[in-house]
Design a protein around this motif. Structure first.
Motif, PDB file in Angstrom:
ATOM      1  N   UNK A   1       0.827  -1.195   0.000  1.00 55.20           N
ATOM      2  CA  UNK A   1       0.000   0.000   0.000  1.00 55.20           C
ATOM      3  C   UNK A   1       0.873   1.261   0.000  1.00 55.20           C
ATOM      4  N   UNK A   2       1.966   1.225   0.755  1.00 57.69           N
ATOM      5  CA  UNK A   2       2.875   2.372   0.769  1.00 57.69           C
ATOM      6  C   UNK A   2       3.484   2.590  -0.611  1.00 57.69           C
ATOM      7  N   UNK A   3       3.806   1.499  -1.288  1.00 60.16           N
ATOM      8  CA  UNK A   3       4.353   1.623  -2.639  1.00 60.16           C
ATOM      9  C   UNK A   3       3.326   2.222  -3.586  1.00 60.16           C
ATOM     10  N   UNK A   4       2.079   1.763  -3.462  1.00 60.31           N
ATOM     11  CA  UNK A   4       1.015   2.296  -4.319  1.00 60.31           C
ATOM     12  C   UNK A   4       0.788   3.778  -4.035  1.00 60.31           C
ATOM     13  N   UNK A   5       0.812   4.137  -2.767  1.00 60.52           N
ATOM     14  CA  UNK A   5       0.621   5.540  -2.416  1.00 60.52           C
ATOM     15  C   UNK A   5       1.748   6.394  -2.983  1.00 60.52           C
ATOM     16  N   UNK A   6       2.983   5.897  -2.862  1.00 54.83           N
ATOM     17  CA  UNK A   6       4.117   6.644  -3.421  1.00 54.83           C
ATOM     18  C   UNK A   6       3.971   6.777  -4.937  1.00 54.83           C
ATOM     19  N   UNK A   7       3.512   5.713  -5.576  1.00 57.09           N
ATOM     20  CA  UNK A   7       3.313   5.772  -7.027  1.00 57.09           C
ATOM     21  C   UNK A   7       2.277   6.822  -7.387  1.00 57.09           C
ATOM     22  N   UNK A   8       1.153   6.832  -6.653  1.00 59.91           N
ATOM     23  CA  UNK A   8       0.107   7.810  -6.938  1.00 59.91           C
ATOM     24  C   UNK A   8       0.608   9.230  -6.733  1.00 59.91           C
ATOM     25  N   UNK A   9       1.254   9.462  -5.590  1.00 58.61           N
ATOM     26  CA  UNK A   9       1.724  10.817  -5.302  1.00 58.61           C
ATOM     27  C   UNK A   9       2.740  11.280  -6.340  1.00 58.61           C
ATOM     28  N   UNK A  10       3.608  10.385  -6.752  1.00 55.92           N
ATOM     29  CA  UNK A  10       4.600  10.738  -7.773  1.00 55.92           C
ATOM     30  C   UNK A  10       3.916  11.094  -9.087  1.00 55.92           C
ATOM     31  N   UNK A  11       2.909  10.321  -9.472  1.00 56.56           N
ATOM     32  CA  UNK A  11       2.188  10.593 -10.719  1.00 56.56           C
ATOM     33  C   UNK A  11       1.423  11.900 -10.644  1.00 56.56           C
ATOM     34  N   UNK A  12       0.747  12.143  -9.528  1.00 50.59           N
ATOM     35  CA  UNK A  12      -0.027  13.383  -9.397  1.00 50.59           C
ATOM     36  C   UNK A  12       0.904  14.590  -9.364  1.00 50.59           C
ATOM     37  N   UNK A  13       1.989  14.467  -8.621  1.00 50.67           N
ATOM     38  CA  UNK A  13       2.938  15.583  -8.522  1.00 50.67           C
ATOM     39  C   UNK A  13       3.568  15.888  -9.874  1.00 50.67           C
ATOM     40  N   UNK A  14       3.806  14.842 -10.669  1.00 44.75           N
ATOM     41  CA  UNK A  14       4.431  15.043 -11.971  1.00 44.75           C
ATOM     42  C   UNK A  14       3.476  15.490 -13.063  1.00 44.75           C
ATOM     43  N   UNK A  15       2.185  15.544 -12.773  1.00 43.73           N
ATOM     44  CA  UNK A  15       1.211  15.943 -13.786  1.00 43.73           C
ATOM     45  C   UNK A  15       1.254  17.447 -14.011  1.00 43.73           C
ATOM     46  N   UNK A  16       1.322  17.818 -15.263  1.00 40.54           N
ATOM     47  CA  UNK A  16       1.308  19.240 -15.606  1.00 40.54           C
ATOM     48  C   UNK A  16      -0.101  19.805 -15.613  1.00 40.54           C
ATOM     49  N   UNK A  17      -1.088  18.918 -15.754  1.00 39.65           N
ATOM     50  CA  UNK A  17      -2.476  19.363 -15.871  1.00 39.65           C
ATOM     51  C   UNK A  17      -3.309  18.627 -14.825  1.00 39.65           C
TER      52      UNK A  17
END
Length: 381
Positions: A6-22
């Motif tokens: 779950x921690x890995x999934x959360x890190x993945x989500x946060x990384x994707x959201x943070x990296x989104x330009x839009x």
């Protein structure tokens, strides 16, 4: 799934959201600790004199925030609490003592019933009754006809777990009048009260004036770090301060939260009407996009939205929808949806998400939304 996964999934989500330009909104979870602290240090001086001595036990910037909030709501006094859960429990406990009635009438989807682990009863010794189970606030008739006496009517504006829904102004005033007819006091769970004005067609003081007390949050819509305020008559607020201490809420230093709240009042509060208006465009474009997407069923609720937040429902499991959402963010730099949740009490395979439109969302056109829907649906299979 274990904690590590779950921690890995959360890190993945946060990384994707943070990296989104839009994105439609950029909540605090998308920022690192360093970024949040640096932004607060850089901006706090615009709303308060940072050469003052450090605030301890609320004798400086916290007191200023209390005064500012009381003025905004046109209430006699206000007290800062570390959490809205504590503020609201204290308010309802104080009213029970003053009315001599420990029964609180509220919606079964309201925050104390869904998100506080039964604290009103376990901690406050209160009992709750429900004027309605419909996914909306109660009507005047339902309040008037409730067969059991109650001392306080609590109204959550908007009712988040019913889709951030609001009554009309006429419906709201009628409900309050029905409670008064039953000699009950009225408390507003106004965690998101700040954005209710456009739908109700009234100012914050006009809305607050309907109630005997109001709780407002600083992090849900105003991007503060944390904290809430209970506003109402001076005698009630003074009593609430005593209970705040008893509940462990008399925190030594809360100036970071108070400074961020003042920034929210200064910067976000004036912009909320534009977010509410643009949420209607986004919701309409979502409906158009999904109507032409080939998905078997969808729902935007409510349509149009009552605030700058609303629900999106789809007939898929949460894992499928979460994966499509994060893949779209990772592969295209566009975050249309964030987390998905199973429909409580509904059939398996139906999920919903909460959509928030804030400053970044103002850049989205209807075409942008429809294009993002198409990209999201591509990743559902």
């Amino acid at each position: 799934m274990g904690d590590t996964d779950e921690q890995k999934q959360r890190h993945r989500r946060l990384t994707a959201w943070r990296g989104s330009a839009k994105v439609l909104a950029r909540p605090s979870a998308d920022h690192t600790l360093a970024e949040r602290l640096a932004a607060l240090a850089a901006d706090a001086g615009t709303v308060h004199d940072l050469d003052e001595w450090t605030d301890t036990y609320g004798n400086g910037v916290v007191a200023e925030l209390e005064r500012r909030t009381a003025d905004l709501l046109d209430m006699e006094a206000a007290a800062f609490f570390p959490t809205g859960t504590m503020a609201q429990q204290v308010a309802l406990r104080c009213w029970a003592g003053r009315t001599g009635d420990p029964v609180v009438a509220l919606h079964p989807l309201s925050h104390p019933e869904v998100h506080e682990r039964g604290a009103l009863t376990a901690v406050g010794g209160l009992r709750t009754v429900h004027p309605t189970t419909e996914p909306r606030l109660p009507t005047a008739e339902e309040v008037r006809d409730l067969p059991e006496p109650f001392g306080t009517l609590m109204l959550e504006l908007p009712l988040r777990d019913a889709g951030f829904t609001l009554p009309t102004w006429e419906e709201l005033t009628a409900v309050v009048a029905a409670a008064r007819d039953r000699d009950a006091v009225v408390h507003l769970d106004g965690a998101r009260l700040w954005e209710c004005g456009p739908h109700l067609g009234r100012t914050l003081p006009e809305i607050a004036a309907l109630a005997d007390s109001v709780y407002v949050s600083f992090y849900k819509s105003l991007d503060g770090l944390s904290g809430a305020v209970l506003a109402g008559p001076a005698t009630l607020v003074e009593q609430a301060r005593t209970w705040r201490h008893r509940y462990g809420g008399q925190v030594f230093q809360q100036y970071p939260a108070a400074l961020s709240a003042l920034l929210g009042l200064e910067r976000e509060l004036p912009r909320l009407p534009s977010y509410v208006e643009h949420a209607k465009l986004v919701a309409g474009a979502l409906a158009e996009g999904f109507a032409g997407s080939g998905v078997p069923w969808f729902r935007v609720h409510p349509e149009p939205p009552h605030t700058h937040q609303f629900q999106m429902w789809l007939p898929y499991g949460t894992e499928v929808l979460d994966e499509a959402s994060v893949r779209q963010a990772e592969e295209t730099g566009v975050t249309l949806f964030r987390r998905w949740f199973p429909a409580a009490g509904g059939p398996p395979g139906v999920s919903f998400t909460e959509v928030t439109v804030a400053a970044p969302g103002l850049e989205w056109t209807a075409d942008d939304v429809r294009e993002a829907v198409a990209g999201f649906v591509e990743r559902l299979v």
